[in-house]
Design an enzyme around this catalytic site. Structure first.
Site, short mmCIF file in Angstrom:
data_model
loop_
_atom_site.label_atom_id
_atom_site.label_comp_id
_atom_site.label_asym_id
_atom_site.label_seq_id
_atom_site.Cartn_x
_atom_site.Cartn_y
_atom_site.Cartn_z
N GLY A 170 -22.60 -2.28 29.00
CA GLY A 170 -22.98 -0.96 29.52
C GLY A 170 -21.76 -0.05 29.63
N GLU A 196 -4.29 -14.96 2.97
CA GLU A 196 -4.37 -13.76 3.82
C GLU A 196 -5.82 -13.52 4.25
OE1 GLU A 196 -3.04 -10.14 1.96
OE2 GLU A 196 -3.61 -8.91 3.68
N ARG A 246 -23.90 -10.03 35.90
CA ARG A 246 -24.31 -8.64 36.18
C ARG A 246 -25.81 -8.58 36.47
NH1 ARG A 246 -22.70 -3.48 37.56
NH2 ARG A 246 -24.14 -1.98 36.62
N ALA A 288 -2.17 4.66 -3.49
CA ALA A 288 -2.65 3.39 -4.06
C ALA A 288 -2.86 2.34 -2.97
CB ALA A 288 -1.65 2.85 -5.08
N GLY A 289 -4.12 2.00 -2.75
CA GLY A 289 -4.44 0.97 -1.76
C GLY A 289 -5.17 -0.17 -2.45
N THR A 340 0.82 -1.21 0.00
CA THR A 340 0.00 0.00 0.00
C THR A 340 0.86 1.27 0.00
OG1 THR A 340 -1.64 -1.23 1.26
CG2 THR A 340 -1.89 1.17 1.22
N GLU A 341 0.38 2.27 -0.72
CA GLU A 341 1.07 3.57 -0.80
C GLU A 341 0.08 4.69 -0.52
OE1 GLU A 341 3.03 3.94 -4.56
OE2 GLU A 341 4.25 2.13 -4.21
N GLU A 354 -15.87 -3.48 -0.04
CA GLU A 354 -16.29 -3.10 -1.40
C GLU A 354 -15.52 -3.89 -2.45
OE1 GLU A 354 -15.52 -0.96 1.06
OE2 GLU A 354 -17.55 -0.21 1.46
C1 LIG Z 1 -3.89 -0.98 10.47
C2 LIG Z 1 -3.60 -1.26 9.03
C3 LIG Z 1 -2.62 -2.19 8.70
C4 LIG Z 1 -2.30 -2.43 7.36
N1 LIG Z 1 -1.27 -3.28 7.06
C5 LIG Z 1 -0.82 -3.33 5.76
C6 LIG Z 1 0.39 -4.05 5.43
O1 LIG Z 1 1.01 -4.69 6.29
N2 LIG Z 1 0.82 -4.01 4.15
C7 LIG Z 1 0.17 -3.33 3.16
O2 LIG Z 1 0.62 -3.33 2.03
N3 LIG Z 1 -1.00 -2.66 3.44
C8 LIG Z 1 -1.48 -2.64 4.71
N4 LIG Z 1 -2.62 -1.94 5.01
C9 LIG Z 1 -3.32 -1.25 3.94
C10 LIG Z 1 -4.69 -1.82 3.60
O3 LIG Z 1 -4.54 -3.02 2.90
C11 LIG Z 1 -5.43 -0.73 2.80
O4 LIG Z 1 -5.77 0.28 3.72
C12 LIG Z 1 -6.65 -1.26 2.10
O5 LIG Z 1 -6.28 -2.12 1.05
C13 LIG Z 1 -7.51 -0.12 1.52
O6 LIG Z 1 -6.72 0.75 0.75
P1 LIG Z 1 -6.80 2.33 1.03
O7 LIG Z 1 -6.66 2.55 2.49
O8 LIG Z 1 -5.83 3.00 0.15
O9 LIG Z 1 -8.26 2.76 0.63
P2 LIG Z 1 -8.79 3.12 -0.87
O10 LIG Z 1 -8.35 2.08 -1.84
O11 LIG Z 1 -8.39 4.54 -1.14
O12 LIG Z 1 -10.33 3.03 -0.65
C14 LIG Z 1 -11.09 4.00 0.09
C15 LIG Z 1 -12.53 3.52 0.15
O13 LIG Z 1 -13.04 3.40 -1.20
C16 LIG Z 1 -13.49 2.07 -1.42
N5 LIG Z 1 -13.21 1.67 -2.80
C17 LIG Z 1 -12.00 1.61 -3.43
N6 LIG Z 1 -12.16 1.14 -4.67
C18 LIG Z 1 -13.48 0.91 -4.84
C19 LIG Z 1 -14.27 0.40 -5.92
N7 LIG Z 1 -13.71 0.00 -7.07
N8 LIG Z 1 -15.61 0.31 -5.75
C20 LIG Z 1 -16.19 0.67 -4.55
N9 LIG Z 1 -15.50 1.14 -3.51
C21 LIG Z 1 -14.15 1.25 -3.65
C22 LIG Z 1 -12.72 1.21 -0.43
O14 LIG Z 1 -13.40 0.00 -0.18
C23 LIG Z 1 -12.67 2.12 0.77
O15 LIG Z 1 -13.87 2.04 1.48
C24 LIG Z 1 -3.00 -1.74 6.33
C25 LIG Z 1 -4.01 -0.82 6.68
C26 LIG Z 1 -4.30 -0.57 8.00
C27 LIG Z 1 -5.36 0.46 8.32
#
Ligand SMILES: Cc1cc2nc3c(=O)[nH]c(=O)nc-3n(C[C@H](O)[C@H](O)[C@H](O)COP(=O)(O)OP(=O)(O)OC[C@H]3O[C@@H](n4cnc5c(N)ncnc54)[C@H](O)[C@@H]3O)c2cc1C
Length: 384
Positions: free
Chosen positions: A344, A247, A273, A134-135, A130-131, A372
């Site tokens: 509670g 995963e 309780r 780009a997630g 993740t970046e 999603e």
């Molecule tokens: C505590 C924590 C630990 C993590 N650990 C890791 C790790 O070890 N390594 C790693 O690489 N990543 C890690 N992640 C990242 C995690 O996998 C991403 O946060 C996740 O994949 C979502 O990406 P994003 O946060 O960029 O959200 P986005 O991709 O920006 O999405 C934002 C919202 O839009 C929705 N959305 C996106 N695309 C669509 C679509 N096509 N249609 C409908 N809705 C959509 C998503 O479901 C979300 O609700 C971690 C995240 C957290 C919070």
């Protein structure tokens, strides 16, 4: 010992008892402190290794236990009993997402250098995909690796990376193909990046999982030698896809474990309780709520174990695993909220496990592919 039910055997139930005993003795008593410290000690890894718990599914030739995914599944369910989602997440990231690609795609030399010490708890791993930009859309990553003599030079940034501060190595997704027009899905590679010059982590503050170090990692002119390419050049998508099923199953199993535990403890609380001259469980509304929650735990367990059974049997249960991930993560969060309500005011207090469990459960519907994205996958498998 409770009777085993498929896909687990008596041997798995024995393992369950042994893991549970270890967690109760060695980890759970420290959970609250680690959550307050926002850190669990690195020494937890060698402690787990000494019990064989970092290599349950890995071959004995690499120091593993020579078990299979069912043994690992038991561990995933039991980790909820640590009582610290952050600790479970840090250990889980090492076992379930950072080391499996090395096991599956690594060269013999990479396995000796990274997998063997990881199973011994001497090295801690992270997976960096993740970046900031780009997630869910993995193909949009922008971290680049430029080819140089003897290897690559990486520049870019990863974020939300579990074990992002403590990890000795980060299995990192990078763009390695400059072809124009861009060849989506054939331009990502994985490099195993050792912590060192140019790799900088900053810890993030977050709602739950407090004991884990979720971090942003920046790479500035980081040289990575040729021999650290993991899998085929430009075919990193294969590597991502290869571990997604596990995963997501691991997350579903973790949710089943967390839900069972929360239900047990909440039912106990409701029996003890008193309100209006009787136990909370003597009030029909609470009793019915607990009955609904037990049904939810059972449903989630059945769906997850069915997906697990198919996975272990060598099927390609994309649909079943996706449904299990989608169902369990939301159900877990909702169950935690209901359990907190039954507690509670006590449920809102740090000293009660449910306060933490409710916060920890919020990540499930986001991480490892959001709800999603699960629905998008199901849309495709259901030909919609
Ligand atoms: C505590 C924590 C630990 C993590 N650990 C890791 C790790 O070890 N390594 C790693 O690489 N990543 C890690 N992640 C990242 C995690 O996998 C991403 O946060 C996740 O994949 C979502 O990406 P994003 O946060 O960029 O959200 P986005 O991709 O920006 O999405 C934002 C919202 O839009 C929705 N959305 C996106 N695309 C669509 C679509 N096509 N249609 C409908 N809705 C959509 C998503 O479901 C979300 O609700 C971690 C995240 C957290 C919070």
């Amino acid at each position: 010992m409770t009777a085993s039910s498929p896909p687990f055997s008596d041997e798995h139930e024995q393992l369950r008892q042994s893991i549970r005993g270890f967690i109760d003795r060695e980890l759970a008593p420290h959970a609250q402190q680690w959550e307050q410290d926002c850190w669990f000690p690195d020494e937890v890894f060698p402690k787990l290794a000494a019990q064989g718990l970092l290599g349950l599914k890995y071959p004995q030739q690499y120091g593993g236990q020579g078990g299979d995914y069912l043994h690992e599944a038991v561990m995933c369910e039991e980790m909820a009993r640590v009582g610290s989602g952050g600790t479970a997440a840090g250990i889980g990231a090492h076992i379930n997402i950072a080391t499996p690609p090395i096991w599956k795609f690594g060269t013999e030399e990479q396995k000796q250098r990274y997998l063997v010490p990881s199973i011994r708890g001497e090295l801690i791993g992270a997976l960096g995909i993740t970046e900031p930009g780009a997630g869910s859309d993995v193909a949009a990553i922008a971290t680049r690796a430029e080819r140089v003599d003897g290897g690559w030079v990486i520049n870019g940034e990863k974020t939300y990376i579990t074990n992002g501060v403590r990890a000795h190595f980060i299995v990192t997704a990078v763009k390695t193909n400059d072809k124009s027009p861009p060849t989506r899905h054939h331009d990502i590679s994985f490099l195993i990046v050792d912590r060192g010059e140019g790799v900088q982590s900053s810890k993030l503050d977050k709602l739950g999982w407090h004991a884990s170090d979720t971090a942003t990692i920046s790479y500035q002119d980081v040289f990575v030698p040729e021999q650290n390419l993991l899998g085929e050049l430009n075919e990193g998508f294969k590597l991502i896809m290869a571990n997604f099923q596990w995963e997501r199953l691991a997350m579903a199993l973790g949710a089943v474990g967390a839900m069972s535990l929360a239900w047990e403890r909440t039912a106990q609380f409701a029996r003890e309780r008193q309100a209006f001259g009787r136990p909370l469980s003597g009030h029909q509304a609470i009793r019915h709520k607990l009955a609904d929650l037990a049904t939810s735990v059972y449903t989630c367990r059945c769906v997850t174990h069915d997906a697990l059974r198919r996975f272990v049997a060598g099927e390609d249960p994309l649909q079943e695993v996706t449904m299990a991930k989608l169902l369990t993560q939301r159900a877990c969060f909702e169950l935690m909220d209901d359990c907190l309500q039954i507690h509670g005011g006590a449920g809102y207090m740090r000293e009660y496990f449910i306060e933490r469990a409710a916060r920890d459960a919020r990540l499930g519907p986001i991480g490892g592919g959001s709800d999603e994205i699960m629905r998008e996958i199901l849309g495709r498998t259901l030909a919609l």
